[in-house]
Design a protein around this motif. Sequence first.
Motif, PDB file in Angstrom:
ATOM      1  N   GLU A  36       5.613 -18.438 -18.660  1.00 29.67           N
ATOM      2  CA  GLU A  36       4.365 -17.819 -18.214  1.00 29.67           C
ATOM      3  C   GLU A  36       3.952 -18.349 -16.849  1.00 29.67           C
ATOM      4  O   GLU A  36       4.027 -19.552 -16.587  1.00 29.67           O
ATOM      5  CB  GLU A  36       3.239 -18.132 -19.204  1.00 29.67           C
ATOM      6  CG  GLU A  36       3.285 -17.344 -20.491  1.00 29.67           C
ATOM      7  CD  GLU A  36       2.065 -17.639 -21.343  1.00 29.67           C
ATOM      8  OE1 GLU A  36       0.931 -17.425 -20.866  1.00 29.67           O
ATOM      9  OE2 GLU A  36       2.238 -18.105 -22.486  1.00 29.67           O
ATOM     10  N   VAL A  37       3.504 -17.439 -15.979  1.00 30.60           N
ATOM     11  CA  VAL A  37       2.944 -17.804 -14.676  1.00 30.60           C
ATOM     12  C   VAL A  37       1.544 -17.203 -14.603  1.00 30.60           C
ATOM     13  O   VAL A  37       1.397 -15.987 -14.719  1.00 30.60           O
ATOM     14  CB  VAL A  37       3.807 -17.268 -13.519  1.00 30.60           C
ATOM     15  CG1 VAL A  37       3.171 -17.604 -12.179  1.00 30.60           C
ATOM     16  CG2 VAL A  37       5.219 -17.849 -13.595  1.00 30.60           C
ATOM     17  N   PRO A  38       0.506 -18.004 -14.415  1.00 25.93           N
ATOM     18  CA  PRO A  38      -0.866 -17.467 -14.378  1.00 25.93           C
ATOM     19  C   PRO A  38      -1.046 -16.417 -13.282  1.00 25.93           C
ATOM     20  O   PRO A  38      -0.481 -16.529 -12.195  1.00 25.93           O
ATOM     21  CB  PRO A  38      -1.720 -18.707 -14.082  1.00 25.93           C
ATOM     22  CG  PRO A  38      -0.901 -19.858 -14.574  1.00 25.93           C
ATOM     23  CD  PRO A  38       0.527 -19.470 -14.288  1.00 25.93           C
ATOM     24  N   GLY A  39      -1.833 -15.391 -13.590  1.00 34.19           N
ATOM     25  CA  GLY A  39      -2.170 -14.388 -12.592  1.00 34.19           C
ATOM     26  C   GLY A  39      -1.128 -13.322 -12.361  1.00 34.19           C
ATOM     27  O   GLY A  39      -1.209 -12.575 -11.387  1.00 34.19           O
ATOM     28  N   THR A  40      -0.159 -13.193 -13.265  1.00 35.18           N
ATOM     29  CA  THR A  40       0.911 -12.211 -13.070  1.00 35.18           C
ATOM     30  C   THR A  40       0.962 -11.146 -14.158  1.00 35.18           C
ATOM     31  O   THR A  40       1.631 -10.125 -13.988  1.00 35.18           O
ATOM     32  CB  THR A  40       2.285 -12.905 -13.047  1.00 35.18           C
ATOM     33  OG1 THR A  40       2.534 -13.499 -14.337  1.00 35.18           O
ATOM     34  CG2 THR A  40       2.348 -13.970 -11.966  1.00 35.18           C
ATOM     35  N   GLY A  41       0.310 -11.359 -15.273  1.00 35.23           N
ATOM     36  CA  GLY A  41       0.446 -10.464 -16.418  1.00 35.23           C
ATOM     37  C   GLY A  41       1.414 -11.002 -17.455  1.00 35.23           C
ATOM     38  O   GLY A  41       1.596 -10.384 -18.511  1.00 35.23           O
ATOM     39  N   GLY A  42       2.016 -12.159 -17.181  1.00 32.92           N
ATOM     40  CA  GLY A  42       2.959 -12.736 -18.132  1.00 32.92           C
ATOM     41  C   GLY A  42       2.315 -13.130 -19.445  1.00 32.92           C
ATOM     42  O   GLY A  42       2.933 -13.036 -20.512  1.00 32.92           O
ATOM     43  N   SER A  43       1.044 -13.553 -19.387  1.00 32.41           N
ATOM     44  CA  SER A  43       0.350 -13.934 -20.616  1.00 32.41           C
ATOM     45  C   SER A  43       0.092 -12.723 -21.501  1.00 32.41           C
ATOM     46  O   SER A  43       0.180 -12.796 -22.730  1.00 32.41           O
ATOM     47  CB  SER A  43      -0.978 -14.630 -20.283  1.00 32.41           C
ATOM     48  OG  SER A  43      -0.734 -15.843 -19.595  1.00 32.41           O
ATOM     49  N   ARG A  44      -0.210 -11.579 -20.869  1.00 26.51           N
ATOM     50  CA  ARG A  44      -0.408 -10.351 -21.649  1.00 26.51           C
ATOM     51  C   ARG A  44       0.892  -9.933 -22.330  1.00 26.51           C
ATOM     52  O   ARG A  44       0.890  -9.475 -23.477  1.00 26.51           O
ATOM     53  CB  ARG A  44      -0.904  -9.223 -20.736  1.00 26.51           C
ATOM     54  CG  ARG A  44      -2.273  -9.460 -20.130  1.00 26.51           C
ATOM     55  CD  ARG A  44      -3.385  -9.537 -21.185  1.00 26.51           C
ATOM     56  NE  ARG A  44      -3.483  -8.339 -22.006  1.00 26.51           N
ATOM     57  CZ  ARG A  44      -4.199  -7.262 -21.685  1.00 26.51           C
ATOM     58  NH1 ARG A  44      -4.872  -7.231 -20.537  1.00 26.51           N
ATOM     59  NH2 ARG A  44      -4.259  -6.226 -22.493  1.00 26.51           N
ATOM     60  N   LEU A  45       1.995 -10.098 -21.624  1.00 29.77           N
ATOM     61  CA  LEU A  45       3.285  -9.771 -22.217  1.00 29.77           C
ATOM     62  C   LEU A  45       3.575 -10.715 -23.384  1.00 29.77           C
ATOM     63  O   LEU A  45       4.040 -10.276 -24.439  1.00 29.77           O
ATOM     64  CB  LEU A  45       4.396  -9.869 -21.169  1.00 29.77           C
ATOM     65  CG  LEU A  45       5.819  -9.607 -21.694  1.00 29.77           C
ATOM     66  CD1 LEU A  45       5.931  -8.204 -22.286  1.00 29.77           C
ATOM     67  CD2 LEU A  45       6.847  -9.791 -20.575  1.00 29.77           C
ATOM     68  N   ALA A  46       3.299 -12.000 -23.205  1.00 31.75           N
ATOM     69  CA  ALA A  46       3.510 -12.964 -24.286  1.00 31.75           C
ATOM     70  C   ALA A  46       2.715 -12.569 -25.519  1.00 31.75           C
ATOM     71  O   ALA A  46       3.232 -12.579 -26.645  1.00 31.75           O
ATOM     72  CB  ALA A  46       3.123 -14.367 -23.821  1.00 31.75           C
ATOM     73  N   LEU A  49       4.112  -9.711 -27.390  1.00 33.26           N
ATOM     74  CA  LEU A  49       5.296 -10.082 -28.166  1.00 33.26           C
ATOM     75  C   LEU A  49       4.947 -10.949 -29.373  1.00 33.26           C
ATOM     76  O   LEU A  49       5.827 -11.439 -30.081  1.00 33.26           O
ATOM     77  CB  LEU A  49       6.291 -10.828 -27.269  1.00 33.26           C
ATOM     78  CG  LEU A  49       6.868 -10.026 -26.100  1.00 33.26           C
ATOM     79  CD1 LEU A  49       7.784 -10.896 -25.256  1.00 33.26           C
ATOM     80  CD2 LEU A  49       7.606  -8.795 -26.595  1.00 33.26           C
ATOM     81  N   GLY A  50       3.629 -11.151 -29.590  1.00 30.84           N
ATOM     82  CA  GLY A  50       3.197 -11.938 -30.730  1.00 30.84           C
ATOM     83  C   GLY A  50       3.268 -13.434 -30.506  1.00 30.84           C
ATOM     84  O   GLY A  50       3.275 -14.213 -31.473  1.00 30.84           O
ATOM     85  N   LEU A  51       3.292 -13.858 -29.237  1.00 24.09           N
ATOM     86  CA  LEU A  51       3.376 -15.282 -28.903  1.00 24.09           C
ATOM     87  C   LEU A  51       1.998 -15.811 -28.548  1.00 24.09           C
ATOM     88  O   LEU A  51       1.113 -15.052 -28.159  1.00 24.09           O
ATOM     89  CB  LEU A  51       4.332 -15.474 -27.723  1.00 24.09           C
ATOM     90  CG  LEU A  51       5.733 -14.874 -27.907  1.00 24.09           C
ATOM     91  CD1 LEU A  51       6.512 -14.907 -26.605  1.00 24.09           C
ATOM     92  CD2 LEU A  51       6.490 -15.620 -29.003  1.00 24.09           C
ATOM     93  N   LYS A  52       1.799 -17.098 -28.656  1.00 19.75           N
ATOM     94  CA  LYS A  52       0.523 -17.725 -28.330  1.00 19.75           C
ATOM     95  C   LYS A  52       0.518 -18.130 -26.869  1.00 19.75           C
ATOM     96  O   LYS A  52       1.187 -19.092 -26.476  1.00 19.75           O
ATOM     97  CB  LYS A  52       0.274 -18.932 -29.240  1.00 19.75           C
ATOM     98  CG  LYS A  52       0.078 -18.546 -30.704  1.00 19.75           C
ATOM     99  CD  LYS A  52      -0.252 -19.753 -31.558  1.00 19.75           C
ATOM    100  CE  LYS A  52      -0.488 -19.345 -33.008  1.00 19.75           C
ATOM    101  NZ  LYS A  52      -0.800 -20.515 -33.864  1.00 19.75           N
ATOM    102  N   SER A  53      -0.220 -17.392 -26.072  1.00 20.42           N
ATOM    103  CA  SER A  53      -0.253 -17.617 -24.633  1.00 20.42           C
ATOM    104  C   SER A  53      -0.674 -19.040 -24.302  1.00 20.42           C
ATOM    105  O   SER A  53      -1.586 -19.604 -24.907  1.00 20.42           O
ATOM    106  CB  SER A  53      -1.214 -16.626 -23.975  1.00 20.42           C
ATOM    107  OG  SER A  53      -1.379 -16.919 -22.616  1.00 20.42           O
TER     108      SER A  53
END
Length: 256
Positions: A36-46, A49-53
């Motif tokens: 995850e990289v903050p500010g990119t949308g990676g947390s939303r993708l995580a 996928l059912g992952l804990k950001s």
Amino acid sequence: IRRDASAACAQAQRAPRAGIREGLHYVAKLQAWLVEVPGTGGSRLAEALGLKSGLVGGRRPPRPGDVVFTVVRDPACRVVDVLRRSAGLCARNASTLGDMDGTVRRLLSDQRSVARACGGPTAAALVPQAAFLSPARVHGIHARYFGGRSQVTDGANHFPAVTKMLRHENLVSDFLAFCDERQALQWCHVTLLRSALRTGWPGTSAEAHASAMKQGEISRETMRQLHEHLRRDYACTGYNASDDGRVSTCAAIATS
């Protein structure tokens, strides 16, 4: 999909400070690790996928065939969008920052004061993406949570480098292309559909969520300076910075 920019990302000048949430996940269906990289949308993708950001999951050593992927965004657009989303908090804590052009210029001269004024999440998102993607940092995260016993597939003493970068501006199609490469396209389609039903994301194309930068909001000279300030991040993520500083939209297209 941007591929194997590990050499450019390894040149990051500094690592994120302690306290910034570290997201590293193993996605079994893809045989892949998501950074995850903050500010990119990676947390939303995580989360889709059912992952804990912001946490670390899949505490096992990487195995042969595993790859490491992430989500990246045009560096200048990432900074501006983060500042815009945090504008209210920034203004309350530091009224001297002024308009967006003034805030960006202040950022270029004194990033720490802007980060302090705008709060923790903003501070994390103002750290260059390259700093989160350097092989040494990714290995360090895994080693800490795995008890220092991180093993790798190539015999080197580090975690595998990031070799796949999905573009924020084209996230859904890039992700599905990556899923196809990993022979898990059907699973990804079903997972994203469930996410859309549960949270509404992704409900539309990523381009629809890109923040337009209004002409005149940030001067050409300020934008040129911001691009220069982020030159290592452009090299890491594979985006093209405009030479004259003119940016009309944050939906820039990354090089493939």
